[in-house]
Write a protein that holds these residues in place. Structure first.
Motif, short mmCIF file in Angstrom:
data_model
loop_
_atom_site.label_atom_id
_atom_site.label_comp_id
_atom_site.label_asym_id
_atom_site.label_seq_id
_atom_site.Cartn_x
_atom_site.Cartn_y
_atom_site.Cartn_z
N GLY A 26 0.80 -1.23 0.00
CA GLY A 26 0.00 0.00 0.00
C GLY A 26 0.82 1.27 0.00
O GLY A 26 0.26 2.35 0.14
N HIS A 28 3.01 2.46 2.22
CA HIS A 28 3.06 3.18 3.50
C HIS A 28 4.45 3.77 3.70
O HIS A 28 5.42 3.34 3.08
CB HIS A 28 2.72 2.23 4.65
CG HIS A 28 1.30 1.76 4.59
ND1 HIS A 28 0.28 2.36 5.27
CD2 HIS A 28 0.73 0.76 3.86
CE1 HIS A 28 -0.86 1.76 4.99
NE2 HIS A 28 -0.61 0.77 4.14
N PHE A 56 -12.65 -0.46 1.90
CA PHE A 56 -12.61 -0.29 0.45
C PHE A 56 -11.19 0.10 0.04
O PHE A 56 -10.61 1.03 0.60
CB PHE A 56 -13.62 0.79 0.02
CG PHE A 56 -13.58 1.02 -1.46
CD1 PHE A 56 -14.16 0.10 -2.33
CD2 PHE A 56 -12.93 2.11 -1.99
CE1 PHE A 56 -14.09 0.28 -3.70
CE2 PHE A 56 -12.85 2.30 -3.36
CZ PHE A 56 -13.43 1.39 -4.21
N GLY A 57 -10.65 -0.62 -0.96
CA GLY A 57 -9.26 -0.37 -1.38
C GLY A 57 -8.32 -0.88 -0.31
O GLY A 57 -7.38 -0.20 0.09
N GLY A 59 -6.07 -3.01 -0.39
CA GLY A 59 -4.70 -3.30 -0.81
C GLY A 59 -4.24 -4.64 -0.31
O GLY A 59 -4.98 -5.64 -0.35
N ASP A 78 -10.89 -4.67 -3.22
CA ASP A 78 -9.87 -3.99 -4.03
C ASP A 78 -10.05 -4.43 -5.48
O ASP A 78 -10.54 -5.53 -5.74
CB ASP A 78 -8.46 -4.36 -3.55
CG ASP A 78 -7.45 -3.26 -3.84
OD1 ASP A 78 -7.06 -2.53 -2.90
OD2 ASP A 78 -7.06 -3.10 -5.02
N PHE A 79 -9.66 -3.56 -6.43
CA PHE A 79 -9.76 -3.97 -7.84
C PHE A 79 -8.49 -4.65 -8.34
O PHE A 79 -8.46 -5.16 -9.44
CB PHE A 79 -10.22 -2.84 -8.75
CG PHE A 79 -9.32 -1.61 -8.91
CD1 PHE A 79 -8.01 -1.60 -8.46
CD2 PHE A 79 -9.81 -0.49 -9.55
CE1 PHE A 79 -7.20 -0.47 -8.62
CE2 PHE A 79 -9.01 0.65 -9.73
CZ PHE A 79 -7.71 0.64 -9.25
N ASP A 105 -14.53 -2.74 -7.95
CA ASP A 105 -14.12 -1.33 -7.91
C ASP A 105 -15.25 -0.50 -7.29
O ASP A 105 -16.24 -1.05 -6.79
CB ASP A 105 -13.69 -0.83 -9.29
CG ASP A 105 -14.85 -0.81 -10.30
OD1 ASP A 105 -16.02 -0.85 -9.86
OD2 ASP A 105 -14.57 -0.76 -11.51
N ASP A 106 -15.07 0.81 -7.36
CA ASP A 106 -16.03 1.69 -6.69
C ASP A 106 -17.43 1.64 -7.31
O ASP A 106 -18.39 2.08 -6.69
CB ASP A 106 -15.51 3.14 -6.69
CG ASP A 106 -15.06 3.59 -8.08
OD1 ASP A 106 -14.12 2.98 -8.64
OD2 ASP A 106 -15.67 4.53 -8.62
N ALA A 123 -8.53 3.74 3.16
CA ALA A 123 -7.29 4.42 3.57
C ALA A 123 -6.40 4.62 2.35
O ALA A 123 -6.00 3.64 1.71
CB ALA A 123 -6.57 3.60 4.64
C1 LIG Z 1 -2.36 3.36 -1.64
S1 LIG Z 1 -3.13 1.79 -1.68
C2 LIG Z 1 -3.74 1.68 -0.01
C3 LIG Z 1 -4.07 0.25 0.38
C4 LIG Z 1 -4.62 0.06 1.80
N1 LIG Z 1 -5.82 0.81 2.03
C5 LIG Z 1 -3.59 0.42 2.84
O1 LIG Z 1 -3.71 1.49 3.47
O2 LIG Z 1 -2.64 -0.37 3.01
C6 LIG Z 1 -4.60 2.11 -2.62
C7 LIG Z 1 -5.41 0.87 -2.92
O3 LIG Z 1 -6.66 1.25 -3.48
C8 LIG Z 1 -6.97 0.39 -4.55
N2 LIG Z 1 -7.86 1.15 -5.43
C9 LIG Z 1 -7.63 2.36 -6.00
N3 LIG Z 1 -8.70 2.76 -6.72
C10 LIG Z 1 -9.63 1.78 -6.59
C11 LIG Z 1 -10.95 1.60 -7.11
N4 LIG Z 1 -11.52 2.52 -7.90
N5 LIG Z 1 -11.62 0.47 -6.79
C12 LIG Z 1 -11.05 -0.48 -5.99
N6 LIG Z 1 -9.80 -0.37 -5.48
C13 LIG Z 1 -9.10 0.75 -5.77
C14 LIG Z 1 -5.62 0.04 -5.17
O4 LIG Z 1 -5.66 -1.15 -5.90
C15 LIG Z 1 -4.75 -0.05 -3.93
O5 LIG Z 1 -4.72 -1.35 -3.41
#
Ligand SMILES: C[S@@+](CC[C@H](N)C(=O)[O-])C[C@H]1O[C@@H](n2cnc3c(N)ncnc32)[C@H](O)[C@@H]1O
Length: 244
Positions: A26, A28, A56-57, A59, A78-79, A105-106, A123
């Motif tokens: 992700g 971090h 959501f998302g 990662g 996650d997508f 996805d969203d 996040a």
């Molecule tokens: C910066 S990472 C953060 C991951 C996790 N939330 C964390 O804090 O460890 C962003 C995540 O959002 C997912 N993502 C971004 N846009 C998305 C969407 N429209 N639908 C689903 N997942 C999405 C990416 O695949 C990625 O895994």
């Protein structure tokens, strides 16, 4: 409310799908477990309870596994297949039996959910959505939220602080020449991105808190903003049903 700029941002959507396609973390500030556990603790403080949670998302599940002991049932979405693969390994290793994962996805996630939640969180994700997509997200999330529930959007890029952070104003080696060098570098990056019709920044789009608040107001939520503890150029939006 959503202008021409919105359309251009939307065109760049495919870029993000491709960008996250092979990713396994992700991004971090540190991937050390000690850091992730501290970051998760900050987020659990703002999540402030609830029994069921949608991340959501999610990662690679780096935060999700730390939320697990505090919730009865959790769903990570996650997508990115590679991210979910990593999340699934992490969940198995930690023996977290209360987490399920969904690839969506969203737009597609809402039809795949079979229950509602006390907390819906994301996040470091909202910056990959345009303002119109955030509007749709909050609208859809509100219909999957239990009474008294909260939508907690963590680590949104702050358009007032992020440019200053990028040019190194907060860094320990901030000096006139270092800042000037970084401004020159950023200028080249922005120029190349706009020539190639790509997002300017791999960290996504910055969103003004007022714009997020306007969207939340539209669906009769109350919004509180707090600064991110571990990322000085990010903020969190805690969106909850109005009392009474
Ligand atoms: C910066 S990472 C953060 C991951 C996790 N939330 C964390 O804090 O460890 C962003 C995540 O959002 C997912 N993502 C971004 N846009 C998305 C969407 N429209 N639908 C689903 N997942 C999405 C990416 O695949 C990625 O895994």
């Amino acid at each position: 409310m959503f202008g021409e700029n919105e359309k251009n941002l939307s065109k760049q959507k495919d870029f993000w799908i491709e960008f996250f396609a092979g990713r396994r973390d992700g991004g971090h500030r540190s991937s050390a477990e000690e850091f992730l556990s501290m970051e998760a603790r900050e987020k659990l403080f703002h999540l402030d309870g609830g029994k069921t949670l949608l991340d959501f998302g999610c990662g690679a599940g780096e935060l999700l596994v730390y939320y697990a002991p505090e919730y009865e049932k959790m769903i990570g979405v996650d997508f990115s297949a590679s991210m979910l693969d990593e999340a699934s390994k992490r969940i198995r290793e930690r023996k977290c039996r209360n987490i399920s994962l969904i690839q969506a996805d969203d737009k597609t996630v809402w039809n795949k959910l079979e229950c509602s939640f006390d907390r819906i969180t994301a996040a470091g994700v909202i910056q990959y959505l345009t303002l119109q997509e955030i509007d749709n997200f909050i609208f859809n999330a509100s219909s999957c939220l239990n009474k008294g529930g909260k939508i907690v959007l963590f680590d949104i890029l702050d358009p007032r602080l992020y440019p200053l952070w990028k040019i190194g104003l907060f860094s320990q080696d901030a000096s006139f020449w270092n800042i000037l060098r970084k401004i020159g570098f950023e200028f080249k990056v922005v120029l190349a991105a706009s020539l190639n019709n790509r997002p300017r920044d791999i960290l996504g789009f910055a969103h003004n808190p007022n714009a997020i608040k306007k969207v939340a107001d539209k669906y009769s939520f109350e919004t509180t903003f707090v600064k991110s503890m571990y990322y000085e150029y990010k903020y969190h939006a805690i969106i909850e049903q109005t009392k009474g």
